[in-house]
Scaffold this active site. Structure first.
Site, PDB file in Angstrom:
ATOM      1  N   SER A 124      -6.047   2.660  10.995  1.00  0.00           N
ATOM      2  CA  SER A 124      -6.829   2.351   9.795  1.00  0.00           C
ATOM      3  C   SER A 124      -6.851   0.854   9.548  1.00  0.00           C
ATOM      4  O   SER A 124      -5.891   0.142   9.871  1.00  0.00           O
ATOM      5  CB  SER A 124      -6.178   3.050   8.604  1.00  0.00           C
ATOM      6  OG  SER A 124      -6.667   2.528   7.403  1.00  0.00           O
ATOM      7  N   TYR A 149       1.371   5.981   3.236  1.00  0.00           N
ATOM      8  CA  TYR A 149       0.331   6.379   4.201  1.00  0.00           C
ATOM      9  C   TYR A 149       0.027   5.223   5.156  1.00  0.00           C
ATOM     10  O   TYR A 149       0.044   5.375   6.382  1.00  0.00           O
ATOM     11  CB  TYR A 149      -0.957   6.798   3.471  1.00  0.00           C
ATOM     12  CG  TYR A 149      -2.150   6.819   4.388  1.00  0.00           C
ATOM     13  CD1 TYR A 149      -2.292   7.817   5.338  1.00  0.00           C
ATOM     14  CD2 TYR A 149      -3.124   5.811   4.340  1.00  0.00           C
ATOM     15  CE1 TYR A 149      -3.377   7.808   6.217  1.00  0.00           C
ATOM     16  CE2 TYR A 149      -4.190   5.804   5.209  1.00  0.00           C
ATOM     17  CZ  TYR A 149      -4.317   6.803   6.142  1.00  0.00           C
ATOM     18  OH  TYR A 149      -5.380   6.792   7.019  1.00  0.00           O
ATOM     19  N   LYS A 153       0.641   4.483   9.494  1.00  0.00           N
ATOM     20  CA  LYS A 153      -0.328   4.005  10.496  1.00  0.00           C
ATOM     21  C   LYS A 153       0.234   2.791  11.241  1.00  0.00           C
ATOM     22  O   LYS A 153       0.122   2.694  12.467  1.00  0.00           O
ATOM     23  CB  LYS A 153      -1.660   3.645   9.833  1.00  0.00           C
ATOM     24  CG  LYS A 153      -2.409   4.846   9.273  1.00  0.00           C
ATOM     25  CD  LYS A 153      -2.855   5.797  10.356  1.00  0.00           C
ATOM     26  CE  LYS A 153      -3.432   7.079   9.824  1.00  0.00           C
ATOM     27  NZ  LYS A 153      -3.566   8.128  10.833  1.00  0.00           N
TER      28      LYS A 153
END
Ligand code: NAD
Ligand code: UFG
Length: 337
Positions: A124, A149, A153
């Site tokens: 991302s 989150y 990544k």
């Protein structure tokens, strides 16, 4: 030989399944349906007219994965499976680290034991953090993530780099997505969040009358109209980027990072206006307080994907809005009907 798609029943995964099949690839899908259902895969079959196998399987389930590898000849994995809600990740960090990171570790272990060392991973733009200036380029140092989150990544990117450094037989492609929106032109598959997290699902739910108004998170950013600017990319363009990425990964070894974005920034108000114009609907909004952790600008430098993969986003914002609306109108309750 088949390509294994983890999380293939999800939003980006299902669109990628369509484009892989259309490109003549054989696919096998696994998903635990924590944020999806098998109906999306049935619709992939309907769109493409092709059959393929799918399994209900969690990436943390070693035995389940072993069975999938035993029953299929897997040459590469496109790894979408993961939890993705930024806000929820702050409430449930353990669940995010367990699902995304521990899950990836199990997957990688089963892959290498089966001699499969090719992976395309869904990363991302969030890994650029708050420190870097737009447009984001792959060569920039990754930034500080602002939620668990995003941290998953960043960690997974680093884990996969270490896996390659220790064993040069791996071929790993890290794809940094910007803001995926839109839906397949057929109106059969699209984003079906049980609870929306992102702007476009809110816009379309307001337009369809499910919500009274859109809350715009702040109009005091240092941008032309004061609202946040993002690089919205049509999910079908994103899916086509995966076809290019897998073709790139298959004959090679190494680690390569690509931004998948358009390179264009659009503000929140800009997207609302584009949606209203494209679909002749009204999207009432109210300006509310800025959301914690949001940056003013996020958009890609999309040159590397063009030069090396020969990939470029082709679908404009109008098309993103039209396709979102067709999906939303035809499926007001997502896949529930
Ligand atoms: P999604 O939730 O629609 O798809 C993810 C899929 O993975 C779902 O079908 C879910 O059921 C499945 N899944 C989750 N945990 C699993 C597990 N442990 N085992 C097996 N299946 C599991 O999300 P999406 O928007 O399609 O995103 C796909 C990937 O792209 C995710 O990794 C996400 O973090 C990443 N990504 C998404 C965005 C975005 O804005 N949509 C942006 C950047 C990166
Ligand atoms: N926004 C609103 N109102 C809403 C929802 C969003 O005004 O109801 C605004 C946000 O403040 C932001 C823009 O719309 O300015 C886009 O917000 P999204 O939540 O759609 O997307 P983000 O850019 O915040 O985050 C997305 C993905 C993350 C990923 C990140 C990477 O959701 O997974 O891009 O840049 F990490």
């Amino acid at each position: 030989m088949s390509i294994l798609i983890t999380g293939g029943a999800g939003y980006i995964g299902s669109h990628t399944c369509v484009e892989l099949i259309e490109a003549g690839k054989d696919i096998v899908v696994i998903d635990n349906y924590s944020n999806s259902c098998s109906e999306s895969l049935e619709r992939v079959k309907k769109i493409t007219g092709k059959d393929f196998r799918y399994y209900e399987c969690d990436i943390r389930d070693r035995e389940g994965l072993e069975k999938v590898f035993a029953e299929n000849e897997i040459e590469a994995v496109i790894h979408f499976a993961g939890l993705k809600a930024v806000g929820e990740s702050c409430q449930k960090p353990w669940e995010y680290y367990d699902n995304n990171i521990a899950g990836t570790l199990v997957l990688v272990d089963v892959m290498r034991k089966n001699g499969c060392k090719k992976m395309v991973f869904s990363s991302s733009a969030t890994v650029y953090g708050e420190e870097n200036q737009v447009p984001f380029v792959e060569t920039m140092k990754t930034g500080t993530t602002t939620n668990p989150y995003g941290t998953t990544k960043l960690y997974i990117e680093n884990i996969l780099k270490d896996i390659y450094n220790a064993d040069n037989e791996w071929s790993i492609v890290l794809l940094r997505y910007f803001n995926p929106v839109g839906a397949h032109e057929s109106g059969l598959i699209g984003e079906a969040p049980s609870f929306p997290n992102n702007l476009m699902p809110y816009v379309s739910q307001v337009a369809v009358g499910k919500r009274e108004f859109l809350s715009i998170f702040g109009d005091c950013y240092n941008t032309p109209d004061g609202t946040g600017v993002r690089d919205y990319i049509h999910v079908v363009d994103l899916a086509l980027g995966h076809v290019k990425a897998i073709d790139f990964a298959l004959p090679r070894t190494g680690v390569e990072i690509f931004n998948l974005g358009t390179g264009n920034g659009v503000s929140v108000i800009g997207l609302v206006k584009a949606f209203e114009e494209a679909n002749n609907v009204s999207v009432p909004y109210k300006i509310v307080e800025p959301r914690a952790g949001d940056v003013a600008y996020s958009y890609a430098n999309a040159q590397k994907a063009l030069e090396i993969l020969g990939w470029k986003a082709e679908r404009d914002v109008k098309k993103m809005c039209e396709d979102t609306w067709r999906w939303q109108k035809n499926n007001p309750n997502g896949y529930a009907n």
